[in-house]
Motif scaffolding. Structure first.
Motif, PDB file in Angstrom:
ATOM      1  N   HIS A 324       0.820  -1.207   0.000  1.00 34.58           N
ATOM      2  CA  HIS A 324       0.000   0.000   0.000  1.00 34.58           C
ATOM      3  C   HIS A 324       0.859   1.265   0.000  1.00 34.58           C
ATOM      4  O   HIS A 324       0.332   2.372  -0.161  1.00 34.58           O
ATOM      5  N   ILE A 329       0.252   2.592  -6.603  1.00 33.22           N
ATOM      6  CA  ILE A 329      -0.699   1.586  -6.125  1.00 33.22           C
ATOM      7  C   ILE A 329      -1.946   1.523  -6.997  1.00 33.22           C
ATOM      8  O   ILE A 329      -2.602   0.492  -7.091  1.00 33.22           O
ATOM      9  N   ASN A 330      -2.287   2.630  -7.667  1.00 30.66           N
ATOM     10  CA  ASN A 330      -3.491   2.624  -8.509  1.00 30.66           C
ATOM     11  C   ASN A 330      -3.391   1.627  -9.650  1.00 30.66           C
ATOM     12  O   ASN A 330      -4.425   1.198 -10.197  1.00 30.66           O
ATOM     13  N   HIS A 333      -4.109  -1.831  -7.394  1.00 27.96           N
ATOM     14  CA  HIS A 333      -4.888  -1.832  -6.151  1.00 27.96           C
ATOM     15  C   HIS A 333      -6.052  -2.808  -6.191  1.00 27.96           C
ATOM     16  O   HIS A 333      -6.386  -3.438  -5.172  1.00 27.96           O
ATOM     17  N   SER A 337      -6.415  -5.459  -3.288  1.00 27.45           N
ATOM     18  CA  SER A 337      -7.583  -5.443  -2.418  1.00 27.45           C
ATOM     19  C   SER A 337      -8.265  -6.808  -2.395  1.00 27.45           C
ATOM     20  O   SER A 337      -8.731  -7.266  -1.333  1.00 27.45           O
ATOM     21  N   LYS A 369      -5.148   8.145  -3.625  1.00 29.47           N
ATOM     22  CA  LYS A 369      -4.876   6.948  -2.814  1.00 29.47           C
ATOM     23  C   LYS A 369      -5.849   6.843  -1.651  1.00 29.47           C
ATOM     24  O   LYS A 369      -6.283   5.745  -1.281  1.00 29.47           O
ATOM     25  N   LEU A 372      -8.987   5.198  -2.720  1.00 28.44           N
ATOM     26  CA  LEU A 372      -8.774   3.751  -2.870  1.00 28.44           C
ATOM     27  C   LEU A 372      -8.769   3.055  -1.511  1.00 28.44           C
ATOM     28  O   LEU A 372      -9.349   1.972  -1.353  1.00 28.44           O
ATOM     29  N   GLU A 376     -11.245   0.034  -0.113  1.00 29.72           N
ATOM     30  CA  GLU A 376     -10.738  -1.234   0.411  1.00 29.72           C
ATOM     31  C   GLU A 376     -11.177  -1.444   1.860  1.00 29.72           C
ATOM     32  O   GLU A 376     -11.515  -2.568   2.268  1.00 29.72           O
TER      33      GLU A 376
END
Length: 529
Positions: A324, A329-330, A333, A337, A369, A372, A376
């Motif tokens: 993370h 991370i996009n 992700h 997740s 982020k 996101l 999650e």
């Protein structure tokens, strides 16, 4: 004349498989793998018989010198020379189809086709060696069809030579990545032009051949694992660093099939993926294949037995949660997740570890982020039991309160959307006496002064939900809030009064100093007279 592209010229290194595994073999290894495909009559492609077919013979391979038994005759020199010879310029020629030659000649023809498929061509110029490239492509197509149909059986030597040919094609030097050419350090991978390998027309067929070999019911794992060994698997994992998404997709499918079929490789594959993640998180910060590796792990985690091993729990805490942290991370992700949620669904006691891990790596200045993370978090809370929720609810809702007050309306909106989830509302209702006092100030500040009208309305909806849950608790929190606000206002007024008093004292002292200065100047002037 054909120009070969040497395999030794690489931009990024690979661990080449131990080719000694394809070395001397005795006729005891000419074992036929029994075909299991119904409706097709399999034809064995046997090596040409020597003068004494039952004798033990050591065959010379390209990777090592021949050691022929003094007591037994060798196989026909034609087969030995073919296996030991190295590719020569101009040796690419059109060969007949395997089905068009007698069974006794198919072994030699098969090895000839593998030799042609081992040639490396320069694809930077599409017109260069066009006819030779087409010959290689047609031979690869025939080999793929042969393995896929299961119409003919391959002995161990032929399997070994085929894996060696595959290794020569796919284990190559990868070109420099886009950021290495430009020198930029903070380049968004989504903004870069997608790299497509020019040699993909051949590479795709080689990958297809490997995939069909791995999934074939005729492939004996006891034989295949000698060639698809740890070194081979490690090289496959290194190839995930390619920027070509088509190649990564094939690699993902093949590695997943290898993991499923070869149980002996499973711990090694998990550890190798773990090491790739460590290097990505703590060293490079760049790796194009993280999403594909996480997709494989999602399927692996889904098959974990319960109760879960300590090894798997450590993998969650030490490898998956730190994923993370990177800015990119996009790009992965969604897969990450899914893996995290799978762990919580397998063992609900891991919810506390996961939620505290999210809070540890929670972004402060990156709103994308943060959105996101909130998504999650909702998925994790869906699988969280009340006991685990109680352990982490205080730090969790302090963070949610900060998100509710975020000036970025999408962050605030996503945080308020948590109350659309019935499971989350149920958990909040069970512990409202602790959660509402934490969130009350944030809700009131939004009602009084958030710039976005939609956020004001959503905050009002959440506020009404708390009133319906427990009117007395809400009134108590409101009274505390008003008392706190009154105390704050009183402190502000006192500060203003103190500031005014200090200003008056300064003015009074300033006037006295002015009189003293005038007196001293007058006295000094009289002395001069």
């Amino acid at each position: 004349m054909m120009v070969l592209k040497p395999n030794s010229t690489v931009c990024r290194s690979f661990h080449f498989p131990d080719l000694s595994l394809f070395g001397s073999q005795s006729t005891s290894m000419f074992k036929i793998i029994k075909g299991k495909k119904k409706g097709l009559k399999q034809e064995a492609i046997e090596p040409p018989p020597g003068p004494n077919a039952s004798s033990d013979v050591t065959v010379n391979h390209a990777s090592r010198s021949a050691i022929v038994s003094d007591q037994q005759p060798s196989v026909r020199p034609q087969a030995v020379a073919l296996l030991s010879s190295t590719p020569q310029l101009g040796a690419v020629e059109v060969l007949p189809l395997l089905k068009d030659v007698p069974v006794a000649d198919r072994h030699v023809l098969f090895l000839k086709k593998l030799q042609i498929c081992s040639y490396m061509f320069d694809f930077s110029d599409t017109l260069k060696n066009a006819s030779e490239k087409e010959i290689k492509r047609q031979n690869l197509l025939e080999l793929v069809d042969l393995v896929q149909s299961g119409s003919s059986k391959m002995n161990e030597i032929m399997q070994g030579e085929m894996i060696k040919m595959i290794s020569l094609n796919i284990f190559r030097g990868l070109p420099p990545q886009a950021h290495e050419n430009t020198g930029a350090e903070n380049v968004d991978p989504e903004e870069d032009d997608m790299y497509l390998d020019p040699c993909w027309p051949h590479l795709q067929l080689v990958y297809e051949l490997l995939l069909r070999y791995v999934v074939s019911s005729d492939t004996d794992t006891k034989v295949a694992k000698r060639y698809l060994n740890h070194s081979f698997v490690l090289n496959l994992l290194d190839l995930f660093d390619t920027e070509d998404p088509r190649e990564r997709e094939y690699l993902k499918t093949i590695l997943h099939r290898v993991y499923g079929k070869f149980m002996v490789h499973r711990p090694f594959i998990r550890k190798a993926i773990n090491n790739i993640f460590y290097r990505f998180i703590f060293e490079t910060g760049r790796h194009p294949g993280i999403s594909e590796l996480l997709e494989i792990l999602g399927s692996i985690i889904n098959g974990f037995a319960v109760p879960m091993k300590e090894e798997h729990k450590l993998f969650l805490a030490r490898a998956l949660m730190p994923l993370h942290k990177p800015k990119s991370i996009n790009l992965y992700h969604q897969q990450l997740s899914y893996c995290i949620t799978q762990f919580v669904e397998k063992d609900y006691k891991l919810a506390d570890i996961v939620i505290r891990g999210l809070l540890k790596y929670w972004p402060v200045t990156n709103c994308g982020k943060e959105i996101l993370f909130l998504g999650e978090l909702e998925e994790v809370l869906d699988a969280t039991q009340p006991a685990e929720f109680q352990r982490c609810m205080v730090p969790l809702f302090r963070r949610v309160g900060c998100c509710i007050n975020s000036p970025h309306f999408q962050v605030a909106e996503r945080a308020l959307f948590l109350w659309n989830n019935e499971r989350v509302v149920s958990l909040i209702a069970q512990h409202r006496d602790i959660i509402l006092p934490i969130l009350f100030d944030s809700l009131e500040r939004n009602i009084q002064g958030h710039w976005n009208q939609a956020i004001n309305e959503l905050t009002g909806n959440v506020r009404r939900m708390f009133i319906e849950m427990d009117p007395e608790l809400f009134e108590e929190c409101q009274t505390r809030y008003m008392d706190k606000e009154a105390m704050v206002n009183e402190k502000l007024k006192q500060r203003d009064r103190d500031a005014s008093g200090q200003h008056g004292l300064i003015e009074k002292n300033g006037s006295a100093l002015a009189h003293l200065e005038f007196f001293l100047l007058s006295a000094f002037s009289s002395c001069l007279r």
